[in-house]
Write an enzyme that holds these catalytic residues in place. Structure first.
Site, mmCIF file in Angstrom:
data_model
loop_
_atom_site.group_PDB
_atom_site.id
_atom_site.type_symbol
_atom_site.label_atom_id
_atom_site.label_comp_id
_atom_site.label_asym_id
_atom_site.label_seq_id
_atom_site.Cartn_x
_atom_site.Cartn_y
_atom_site.Cartn_z
ATOM 1 N N GLU A 106 0.843 -1.201 0.000
ATOM 2 C CA GLU A 106 0.000 0.000 0.000
ATOM 3 C C GLU A 106 0.872 1.242 0.000
ATOM 4 O O GLU A 106 2.077 1.170 0.298
ATOM 5 C CB GLU A 106 -0.958 -0.018 1.206
ATOM 6 C CG GLU A 106 -1.936 -1.188 1.142
ATOM 7 C CD GLU A 106 -3.048 -1.126 2.172
ATOM 8 O OE1 GLU A 106 -3.121 -0.154 2.935
ATOM 9 O OE2 GLU A 106 -3.847 -2.064 2.203
ATOM 10 N N HIS A 222 -9.077 10.261 2.286
ATOM 11 C CA HIS A 222 -8.647 9.153 1.428
ATOM 12 C C HIS A 222 -8.781 9.614 -0.023
ATOM 13 O O HIS A 222 -9.792 10.201 -0.393
ATOM 14 C CB HIS A 222 -9.520 7.914 1.673
ATOM 15 C CG HIS A 222 -8.887 6.657 1.164
ATOM 16 N ND1 HIS A 222 -8.792 6.372 -0.178
ATOM 17 C CD2 HIS A 222 -8.293 5.629 1.809
ATOM 18 C CE1 HIS A 222 -8.172 5.211 -0.324
ATOM 19 N NE2 HIS A 222 -7.850 4.743 0.869
ATOM 20 N N ARG A 263 -0.823 9.078 1.258
ATOM 21 C CA ARG A 263 -2.197 9.525 0.998
ATOM 22 C C ARG A 263 -2.358 11.035 0.852
ATOM 23 O O ARG A 263 -3.128 11.503 0.024
ATOM 24 C CB ARG A 263 -3.089 9.080 2.144
ATOM 25 C CG ARG A 263 -3.447 7.676 1.991
ATOM 26 C CD ARG A 263 -4.485 7.250 2.946
ATOM 27 N NE ARG A 263 -4.612 5.824 2.719
ATOM 28 C CZ ARG A 263 -5.181 4.986 3.546
ATOM 29 N NH1 ARG A 263 -5.695 5.426 4.660
ATOM 30 N NH2 ARG A 263 -5.260 3.721 3.258
ATOM 31 N N HIS A 320 -11.660 10.391 5.942
ATOM 32 C CA HIS A 320 -11.486 8.946 6.118
ATOM 33 C C HIS A 320 -10.981 8.548 7.499
ATOM 34 O O HIS A 320 -11.483 7.609 8.099
ATOM 35 C CB HIS A 320 -10.495 8.462 5.057
ATOM 36 C CG HIS A 320 -10.206 6.989 5.127
ATOM 37 N ND1 HIS A 320 -11.190 6.043 4.964
ATOM 38 C CD2 HIS A 320 -9.046 6.305 5.328
ATOM 39 C CE1 HIS A 320 -10.652 4.830 5.060
ATOM 40 N NE2 HIS A 320 -9.351 4.961 5.305
ATOM 41 N N ARG A 355 -1.518 9.470 8.529
ATOM 42 C CA ARG A 355 -1.394 8.046 8.875
ATOM 43 C C ARG A 355 -0.909 7.227 7.688
ATOM 44 O O ARG A 355 -1.379 7.397 6.567
ATOM 45 C CB ARG A 355 -2.754 7.505 9.313
ATOM 46 C CG ARG A 355 -2.773 6.002 9.499
ATOM 47 C CD ARG A 355 -4.173 5.499 9.811
ATOM 48 N NE ARG A 355 -5.058 5.650 8.685
ATOM 49 C CZ ARG A 355 -5.688 4.641 8.068
ATOM 50 N NH1 ARG A 355 -5.515 3.405 8.471
ATOM 51 N NH2 ARG A 355 -6.511 4.871 7.075
#
Ligand SMILES: Cc1cc2nc3c(=O)[nH]c(=O)nc-3n(C[C@H](O)[C@H](O)[C@H](O)COP(=O)(O)OP(=O)(O)OC[C@H]3O[C@@H](n4cnc5c(N)ncnc54)[C@H](O)[C@@H]3O)c2cc1C
Length: 476
Positions: A106, A222, A263, A320, A355
């Site tokens: 990811e 997100h 992100r 998100h 995060r």
């Protein structure tokens, strides 16, 4: 224990396993927790050649200069143990052809380290398994559906709570400790990937009891939530899709961003592309992805008549994940003795300003275990219940949600945030105050009137105490 998502269920099981009697108060059914909706998985350095140190480097880099290193280290060192513990509890993660744990890639991770279950149904699998264990554990009493509406304190200690059913009389629970696992507050924003109940109720309760809150200005958007009219708007298109080759394209079919950047960068690049083109969505091209690996996403797309083999999927950023929360130490303790927070309702500072993907489920288990054990050592409560003040835990209006999206969205400025200071929803005002205090841009907090990062704020977290203005604190 308040909340029955991944953090609440696991913490309750750990505390019960250590001999405690646990009352588990939960407002809504399992399927309405963020945990149940989690797709990608749990980040843990389990691959040959990976290490907690490398996971830590990625976590700290994503956190944009303010990830609290001590907390991030705990997460990265203890997450592999949490995965093994979940396996022992019966959770079956996806395996590769050789029978080893299959590890996904990811954004922001320097290598494959995301453990998953059922393709992209990780949260659902874990939540179901833990919920079944909690329901049959004789040391755990499940009180559902009940909403905690206030915390009770005595001589400065939290000694219990009051909870209300939908109808009928309130219930008082006396306890040696209260652990909040009430999830985040992303549903306060108009466009969100979260269940509607993610309105920061635990933060409001903790603040009402005098506990400090931290980093409220950092809401992670997100990059790739479905952009459609109707109830499926905001459905998450997991980052793991990009890890398996999905690309992002603009209206003329051109790529415009490194899809595997952290992100905050990808979300901002999409926002800039939307502003430039005047479109409301960019395209997620899934043609290179084996959708057999993501059955729940394939089913969701089919339900809205999108064929990912023939067309790009319209996506845009949505609120998100709550990096901020109840300020807590490495064992989940808040600033009020006897009151703990774990999971998304807590802020250990580990995520900093952004995060890293799949670090939040890991956080639920790592810090849930620590808090569950620490709380067992708290002194028993006095025999009688001190009364708790009634805290404002009402539902935000659509106006508040629209105002947060408009004034505290991907990009903010002092004028809009100033308007938010007058919002009737108390948590919205605290968010505005925290955003205003941070006069810089960093990670998820982008101020158009302060576009640079201020090196003087490196390592500095924003803390809001009971009734006071936000202040900055170096958090080691
Ligand atoms: C669509 C989606 C996909 C995600 N994918 C991933 C992923 O792949 N990997 C990852 O690491 N993270 C992921 N996340 C984030 C992660 O799922 C959450 O951070 C995590 O599950 C939070 O767990 P929690 O137990 O803290 O809160 P939740 O799961 O939200 O549970 C909160 C609980 O608190 C209860 N509650 C709230 N208020 C009250 C009250 N006043 N009284 C009583 N009960 C109350 C609720 O009913 C619920 O039971 C995803 C999030 C979403 C929304």
């Amino acid at each position: 224990m308040v909340g029955a998502g991944a953090a609440g269920l696991y913490t309750a099981l750990v505390a019960a396993g250590a001999g405690a009697r646990v009352s588990l108060v939960s407002r809504s059914p399992l399927a309405q927790t963020a945990s149940y909706w989690a797709q990608g998985g749990i980040a843990a350095a389990l691959a040959a050649g990976d290490s907690a140190e490398r996971h830590l480097e990625d976590t700290v880099a994503a956190g944009r200069g303010i990830a609290r290193a001590s907390a991030a280290r705990v997460l990265c060192e203890e997450s592999p143990g949490s995965v093994r513990d979940l396996q022992e509890l019966g959770v079956r993660f996806d395996a590769d052809r050789d029978g080893n744990l299959a590890l996904g890639l990811e954004g922001g991770h320097s290598q494959r380290r995301v453990v998953h279950a059922g393709g992209a149904a990780t949260g659902r699998r874990i939540a179901r398994d833990l919920s079944a264990l909690a329901a049959t554990d004789e040391r755990i009493e499940v009180l559902e559906p009940l909403a905690a509406t206030s915390l009770s304190t005595h001589d400065g200690r939290c000694i219990g709570l009051t909870a209300r059913p939908r109808r009928g009389d309130p219930v008082a629970v006396l306890a040696r400790a209260v652990i909040l696992a009430t999830g985040g507050m992303a549903a306060l924003w108009e466009r969100s990937t979260n269940p509607r109940g993610a309105i920061g109720a635990g933060l409001t309760l903790a603040h009402g009891a005098g506990a400090g809150l931290a980093d409220l200005e950092f809401m992670q958007f997100h990059p790739t939530a479905l952009r459609l009219d109707g109830p499926r708007d905001g459905f998450l298109m997991t980052e793991a899709l990009r890890g398996e080759g999905a690309t992002l394209v603009n209206a003329v079919g051109e790529r415009f961003v490194n899809e595997l950047a952290p992100r905050d960068q990808v979300a901002l690049a999409i926002e800039a592309e939307l502003e430039r083109s005047g479109e409301r969505a960019v395209g997620l091209d899934l043609r290179g992805v084996d959708m057999g690996r993501f059955p729940n996403i394939a089913a969701a797309l089919e339900a809205v008549a999108i064929d990912p083999r023939r067309e790009v999927v319209p996506v845009a950023p949505a609120a998100h994940y709550t990096m901020g929360g109840v300020a807590s130490d490495l064992d989940g303790r808040s600033s009020v003795p006897g009151l703990y927070a774990v999971g998304e309702s807590a802020c250990t500072g580990l995520h900093g300003a952004n995060r890293l993907a799949s670090n939040s489920l890991a956080e639920c288990f790592v810090f849930g275990r620590r808090a569950g054990l620490a709380a067992c050592d708290d002194p028993p409560p006095p025999a009688a219940m001190a009364s708790g003040g009634e805290t404002h835990t009402t539902i935000p209006t659509e106006q508040t949600r629209a105002a947060l999206w408009r004034h505290a969205g991907l990009q903010r400025d002092a004028t809009g945030l100033g308007r938010l200071l007058d919002d009737p929803f108390p948590l919205a005002r605290l968010i505005a105050a925290s955003c205003l205090a941070r006069e810089e841009s960093r990670g998820a907090h982008q101020r158009t009137d302060h576009p640079e990062t201020d090196p003087a704020l490196d390592g500095m977290h924003t803390l809001v105490g009971g009734g006071t203005a936000p202040r900055f604190e170096l958090w080691k």
